[in-house]
Design a protein around this motif. Structure first.
Motif, mmCIF file in Angstrom:
data_model
loop_
_atom_site.group_PDB
_atom_site.id
_atom_site.type_symbol
_atom_site.label_atom_id
_atom_site.label_comp_id
_atom_site.label_asym_id
_atom_site.label_seq_id
_atom_site.Cartn_x
_atom_site.Cartn_y
_atom_site.Cartn_z
ATOM 1 N N GLY A 1 0.810 -1.215 0.000
ATOM 2 C CA GLY A 1 0.000 0.000 0.000
ATOM 3 C C GLY A 1 0.839 1.258 0.000
ATOM 4 O O GLY A 1 0.531 2.225 -0.698
ATOM 5 N N VAL A 2 1.927 1.248 0.776
ATOM 6 C CA VAL A 2 2.826 2.408 0.818
ATOM 7 C C VAL A 2 3.496 2.624 -0.535
ATOM 8 O O VAL A 2 3.570 3.753 -1.045
ATOM 9 C CB VAL A 2 3.889 2.229 1.922
ATOM 10 C CG1 VAL A 2 4.968 3.300 1.817
ATOM 11 C CG2 VAL A 2 3.233 2.283 3.299
ATOM 12 N N LEU A 3 3.987 1.547 -1.135
ATOM 13 C CA LEU A 3 4.656 1.651 -2.437
ATOM 14 C C LEU A 3 3.712 2.195 -3.505
ATOM 15 O O LEU A 3 4.059 3.123 -4.245
ATOM 16 C CB LEU A 3 5.189 0.282 -2.864
ATOM 17 C CG LEU A 3 6.452 -0.227 -2.163
ATOM 18 C CD1 LEU A 3 6.717 -1.670 -2.550
ATOM 19 C CD2 LEU A 3 7.649 0.643 -2.517
ATOM 20 N N ILE A 4 2.526 1.623 -3.587
ATOM 21 C CA ILE A 4 1.583 2.052 -4.615
ATOM 22 C C ILE A 4 1.039 3.441 -4.293
ATOM 23 O O ILE A 4 0.813 4.259 -5.190
ATOM 24 C CB ILE A 4 0.447 1.023 -4.758
ATOM 25 C CG1 ILE A 4 1.034 -0.306 -5.253
ATOM 26 C CG2 ILE A 4 -0.623 1.514 -5.726
ATOM 27 C CD1 ILE A 4 0.025 -1.434 -5.358
ATOM 28 N N GLY B 1 -5.825 6.435 -6.149
ATOM 29 C CA GLY B 1 -4.859 5.364 -5.921
ATOM 30 C C GLY B 1 -4.151 5.505 -4.585
ATOM 31 O O GLY B 1 -3.891 4.514 -3.893
ATOM 32 N N ILE B 2 -3.831 6.740 -4.207
ATOM 33 C CA ILE B 2 -3.197 6.978 -2.904
ATOM 34 C C ILE B 2 -4.126 6.576 -1.773
ATOM 35 O O ILE B 2 -3.756 5.821 -0.858
ATOM 36 C CB ILE B 2 -2.804 8.463 -2.760
ATOM 37 C CG1 ILE B 2 -1.681 8.810 -3.730
ATOM 38 C CG2 ILE B 2 -2.362 8.772 -1.327
ATOM 39 C CD1 ILE B 2 -1.339 10.278 -3.748
ATOM 40 N N ILE B 3 -5.349 7.059 -1.841
ATOM 41 C CA ILE B 3 -6.327 6.749 -0.794
ATOM 42 C C ILE B 3 -6.579 5.250 -0.722
ATOM 43 O O ILE B 3 -6.543 4.631 0.353
ATOM 44 C CB ILE B 3 -7.649 7.499 -1.050
ATOM 45 C CG1 ILE B 3 -7.421 9.006 -1.019
ATOM 46 C CG2 ILE B 3 -8.703 7.090 -0.018
ATOM 47 C CD1 ILE B 3 -8.614 9.818 -1.487
ATOM 48 N N GLY B 4 -6.820 4.651 -1.890
ATOM 49 C CA GLY B 4 -7.158 3.233 -1.928
ATOM 50 C C GLY B 4 -6.017 2.333 -1.501
ATOM 51 O O GLY B 4 -6.232 1.354 -0.776
ATOM 52 N N SER B 5 -4.793 2.648 -1.918
ATOM 53 C CA SER B 5 -3.674 1.766 -1.604
ATOM 54 C C SER B 5 -3.231 1.902 -0.147
ATOM 55 O O SER B 5 -2.978 0.890 0.529
ATOM 56 C CB SER B 5 -2.500 2.041 -2.546
ATOM 57 O OG SER B 5 -2.097 3.394 -2.466
ATOM 58 N N LEU B 6 -3.146 3.126 0.355
ATOM 59 C CA LEU B 6 -2.700 3.313 1.736
ATOM 60 C C LEU B 6 -3.730 2.793 2.733
ATOM 61 O O LEU B 6 -3.417 1.972 3.601
ATOM 62 C CB LEU B 6 -2.400 4.790 1.999
ATOM 63 C CG LEU B 6 -1.182 5.366 1.278
ATOM 64 C CD1 LEU B 6 -1.030 6.850 1.586
ATOM 65 C CD2 LEU B 6 0.085 4.624 1.693
ATOM 66 N N LEU B 7 -4.974 3.263 2.627
ATOM 67 C CA LEU B 7 -6.012 2.793 3.546
ATOM 68 C C LEU B 7 -6.338 1.318 3.295
ATOM 69 O O LEU B 7 -6.588 0.567 4.241
ATOM 70 C CB LEU B 7 -7.272 3.648 3.401
ATOM 71 C CG LEU B 7 -7.143 5.108 3.838
ATOM 72 C CD1 LEU B 7 -8.482 5.833 3.685
ATOM 73 C CD2 LEU B 7 -6.654 5.211 5.278
ATOM 74 N N TRP C 1 -3.592 -0.906 4.789
ATOM 75 C CA TRP C 1 -3.705 -0.947 6.254
ATOM 76 C C TRP C 1 -4.887 -1.815 6.681
ATOM 77 O O TRP C 1 -4.766 -2.660 7.572
ATOM 78 C CB TRP C 1 -3.871 0.476 6.782
ATOM 79 C CG TRP C 1 -4.110 0.523 8.263
ATOM 80 C CD1 TRP C 1 -3.182 0.477 9.265
ATOM 81 C CD2 TRP C 1 -5.398 0.608 8.918
ATOM 82 N NE1 TRP C 1 -3.790 0.525 10.493
ATOM 83 C CE2 TRP C 1 -5.152 0.605 10.314
ATOM 84 C CE3 TRP C 1 -6.707 0.686 8.451
ATOM 85 C CZ2 TRP C 1 -6.181 0.676 11.240
ATOM 86 C CZ3 TRP C 1 -7.743 0.749 9.376
ATOM 87 C CH2 TRP C 1 -7.475 0.749 10.753
ATOM 88 N N LEU C 2 -6.045 -1.618 6.025
ATOM 89 C CA LEU C 2 -7.240 -2.368 6.399
ATOM 90 C C LEU C 2 -7.084 -3.854 6.097
ATOM 91 O O LEU C 2 -7.509 -4.716 6.873
ATOM 92 C CB LEU C 2 -8.462 -1.797 5.673
ATOM 93 C CG LEU C 2 -9.828 -2.408 6.022
ATOM 94 C CD1 LEU C 2 -10.097 -2.275 7.519
ATOM 95 C CD2 LEU C 2 -10.935 -1.723 5.215
ATOM 96 N N PHE C 3 -6.456 -4.159 4.954
ATOM 97 C CA PHE C 3 -6.216 -5.553 4.580
ATOM 98 C C PHE C 3 -5.369 -6.242 5.644
ATOM 99 O O PHE C 3 -5.675 -7.361 6.081
ATOM 100 C CB PHE C 3 -5.523 -5.620 3.215
ATOM 101 C CG PHE C 3 -5.554 -6.975 2.558
ATOM 102 C CD1 PHE C 3 -4.917 -8.067 3.128
ATOM 103 C CD2 PHE C 3 -6.217 -7.173 1.357
ATOM 104 C CE1 PHE C 3 -4.947 -9.310 2.523
ATOM 105 C CE2 PHE C 3 -6.254 -8.407 0.738
ATOM 106 C CZ PHE C 3 -5.615 -9.485 1.328
#
Length: 385
Positions: free
Chosen positions: A41-44, A336-342, A345-347
């Motif tokens: 998530g951080v990378l993407i 993409g930032i919102i979806g990948s970071l959150l 974390w949620l995953f």
């Protein structure tokens, strides 16, 4: 067949095949290298942030230089070099830098390609979908072939697949014609008024809300399928089915857009997105998630073509490439930032099912918002929408 359209369609086939490697298999590759879902998530997310800067930059370069093809040759060529390094690297910091490079070069090539497709379709009086369908076919066949190949030969062979598709895409890009440039001078005040217009702001907010769960699915579909016990081949099959459904809907997109208003199509797509993600959350096996990707055509294609058509109606002609990249910033960057970071974390905290429940709720919010816009006299697109 017109040779200029033939080379453009061939380019679409191989470029979107190349893009399928990056979007569909990058998270799987990172997981293979030992990167956790949160780190993915951080990378993407970081890459998506770079995309926020790079996509408008390359779009403005295209508008300023009055060429799309030459800019594509630059971004695509540097993407191939960056991809070779990315898919032969293991240290996390190096992966971080190279993912960023791919978002700086490869992702901006997408809106430039879409802008070229749209302009050439207008010039040759054919539908956008008749060109873009070849990209969907490329994405579909590459997803299936790559997943099958990696299952048998190993993830280490991904770099050679990337090189093969990349070289073929570049050769087709050399052969294709450039889009006709706008004869109108660039007007900064006109562009500023466009972005400050409330109708534009409401439209872009709707795109952001609806695109966030879509981009989250792009980032974590493969990881989710594998978490349910699926293989790399299953991941490839999921993306293949998604892309096959895109082919069908791109082929009929012109008729759909001619019959229905853009906002109502976005509303329909948002509702179906919500149903799709909730069903993924409830899926008892990876096979369920794989086959649910058949809804990609009726969700993504309807949503994306409707947003592009509406954007091209409201933006000044001379700023179309820039407007396309702003749309891409929302669709592939901020969302993409919102979806990948959150999402990452949620995953990691609650699992894939919880993530897909959250995505379904977000899509439902997009549906309610689009419904409000459609029923309001001051909605996006006004009475005609």
């Amino acid at each position: 067949m017109n040779t200029s359209l033939l080379s453009l369609r061939a380019y679409n086939f191989f470029y979107f095949s190349l893009l399928s490697i990056f979007i569909s298999f990058l998270p799987v590759y990172l997981s293979f290298r030992g990167v956790t879902p949160a780190q993915i998530g951080v990378l993407i997310g970081a890459g998506s942030f770079i995309g926020i800067l790079s996509q408008p930059f390359w779009g403005m370069v295209s508008d300023r230089t009055k060429t799309i093809k030459r800019v594509i040759l630059v971004t695509l060529g540097l993407s191939i070099v960056s991809g070779i390094a990315l898919f032969t690297t293991t240290p996390f910091f190096a992966l971080f830098l190279l993912v960023g490079a791919m978002y700086f070069f490869l992702l901006p090539t997408d809106p430039l390609t879409e802008s070229l497709n749209y302009r050439m379709a207008e010039q040759h009086r054919t539908s956008f979908g008749s060109i873009r369908t070849f990209g969907a076919v490329g994405y579909a066949t590459a997803s299936l072939f790559i997943g099958w190949t990696l299952d048998r030969l190993g993830m280490e062979q991904l770099v050679w697949l990337f090189v093969g598709y990349g070289v073929l895409a570049y050769l087709c890009a050399l052969a294709m014609k450039d889009a006709p440039a706008s004869s109108k001078p660039l007007s900064w005040p006109e562009l500023k008024r466009f972005f400050l217009y409330p109708k534009t702001q409401r439209f872009f907010l709707l795109v952001l809300i609806a695109a966030t769960p879509h981009r989250t699915n792009d980032s974590f579909l493969g990881v989710y399928v594998q978490s349910l016990g699926g293989t790399t081949g299953d991941v490839g099959q999921a993306w293949f089915l998604a892309a096959v459904s895109e082919v069908a809907f791109f082929a009929i997109s012109a008729r759909i857009l001619a019959r229905w208003s853009e906002i109502r199509l976005i509303m329909l797509a948002s509702a179906l997105y919500a149903i799709r993600y909730v069903l993924c959350a409830l899926a008892p096996s990876p096979e369920w998630v794989v086959y649910l990707q058949l809804t990609q055509g009726v969700t993504f294609v309807i949503f994306y073509t409707a947003t592009i058509q509406y954007l091209y109606k409201i933006i000044p002609e001379e700023w179309r490439a820039t407007g396309q990249t702003v749309l891409a910033v929302l669709f592939f960057g901020i969302s993409g930032i919102i979806g990948s970071l959150l999402g990452g974390w949620l995953f990691q905290q609650s699992g894939g099912a919880a993530l897909y429940w959250a995505m379904g709720i977000c899509s439902a919010v997009a549906f309610v918002y689009s419904l409000m816009l459609a029923s309001s006299k001051s909605s996006v697109g006004g009475a005609g929408m």
